[in-house]
Design an enzyme around this catalytic site. Structure first.
Site, short mmCIF file in Angstrom:
data_model
loop_
_atom_site.label_atom_id
_atom_site.label_comp_id
_atom_site.label_asym_id
_atom_site.label_seq_id
_atom_site.Cartn_x
_atom_site.Cartn_y
_atom_site.Cartn_z
N PRO A 1 61.42 6.15 -6.76
CA PRO A 1 60.83 6.33 -8.88
C PRO A 1 59.34 5.62 -8.40
O PRO A 1 58.42 5.82 -8.99
CB PRO A 1 61.69 6.22 -9.08
CG PRO A 1 62.92 6.07 -8.32
CD PRO A 1 62.60 5.88 -7.28
N ARG B 1 54.39 22.83 6.75
CA ARG B 1 54.05 24.67 6.73
C ARG B 1 52.82 24.63 7.01
O ARG B 1 52.02 25.17 6.88
CB ARG B 1 54.26 25.32 5.45
CG ARG B 1 53.82 24.71 4.39
CD ARG B 1 54.05 25.34 3.41
NE ARG B 1 54.46 26.50 3.07
CZ ARG B 1 53.76 26.74 3.09
NH1 ARG B 1 52.37 27.25 2.32
NH2 ARG B 1 53.50 28.41 2.41
N ASP C 1 46.96 28.60 -0.81
CA ASP C 1 48.79 28.26 -1.38
C ASP C 1 47.74 27.09 -3.42
O ASP C 1 47.41 27.07 -2.58
CB ASP C 1 49.02 27.01 -1.16
CG ASP C 1 50.11 28.39 0.14
OD1 ASP C 1 50.26 29.55 0.29
OD2 ASP C 1 50.39 27.37 1.16
#
Length: 249
Positions: free
Chosen positions: A91, A156, A171
């Protein structure tokens, strides 16, 4: 590329890596996923990988030995002159975004460390990892889902992964803007029609329309992104038109 994932729950990745584009990329030899249970590297007679924190406090802390040894072992199996990129999912790490994905896609070997329990022994952060990454401002049970996100977003981008090599380039976030709207057949559905310009066959006009739509969508949904990209004079002119329309409305 090789993506090594250090986890206590390797079965979580079985379905993910055997589906869709991630599986296709493996079949093509573009990427190799190496899921490692770092409990197997524990030298404790009970295969423990965690212990109580010095100074007291709630929760258990992952000990350094199994993780250090697991990283060293997977590095030795790499036939590359480039050093491995060792990424801690936590985190406190930097917020993961498309720019980071594009950066990591240039590497030969990624090592993703998935934590559990209260946290990591600080020596893992200080002396082993190269990056600390968080996929968002929330806390998950462990780093596995974050590792899946990174593996998917990086894979990807690798050449040959997608059928259309321009897909990743256009994208959302890759250009700095949110992606423009897409339409497909039929041209008319329930009285809703595809914008006429997309049916015109005029590629220059279509590209201009798409750029403007991307700008419009970004202004409406993520205006903060505009501060991080280089806008052309045409972009500035269109944005001014949007502002004037908004003021009139």
């Amino acid at each position: 590329m090789k993506i090594s994932i250090l986890t206590l729950f390797p079965d979580m990745f079985t379905g993910v890596f055997q589906q869709s584009i991630l599986n296709s990329a493996q079949q093509k030899g573009i990427v190799e996923y190496d899921v490692i249970n770092f409990r197997e590297f524990s030298k404790d007679k009970h295969s423990k990988v965690d212990d109580y924190p010095y100074g007291g406090g709630g929760g258990m802390v992952l000990t350094p030995q199994p993780i250090f040894d697991a990283v060293e072992a997977t590095r030795k199996r790499m036939d590359s002159q480039k050093p491995s990129r060792v990424i801690l999912l936590c985190p406190q790490g930097e917020r993961y975004n498309q720019k980071k994905a594009e950066e990591l896609a240039q590497e030969d070997h990624l090592v993703l460390i998935c934590g559990h329990y209260e946290g990591y022994d600080e020596r893992i952060r200080e002396y082993l990892v190269t990056d600390e990454v968080s996929i968002g401002d929330y806390v998950l049970t462990g780093g596995e889902i974050g590792a899946m996100v990174i593996a998917d977003s990086v894979t990807r981008l690798l050449p040959g992964t997608l059928g259309n090599e321009t897909s990743a380039v256009t994208d959302s976030y890759s250009t700095g803007l949110l992606e423009y709207p897409h339409y497909t057949r039929p041209a008319k559905f329930k009285d809703f029609e595809v914008p006429e310009i997309l049916l015109s066959g005029h590629h220059a006009n279509i590209e201009e329309w798409r750029r403007q739509q991307a700008l419009k969508r970004t202004v409406e949904r993520r205006p903060d992104l505009l501060d991080m990209i280089d806008l052309t004079k045409e972009d500035e002119k269109y944005l001014q038109q949007l502002r004037e329309l908004r003021n009139k409305g």
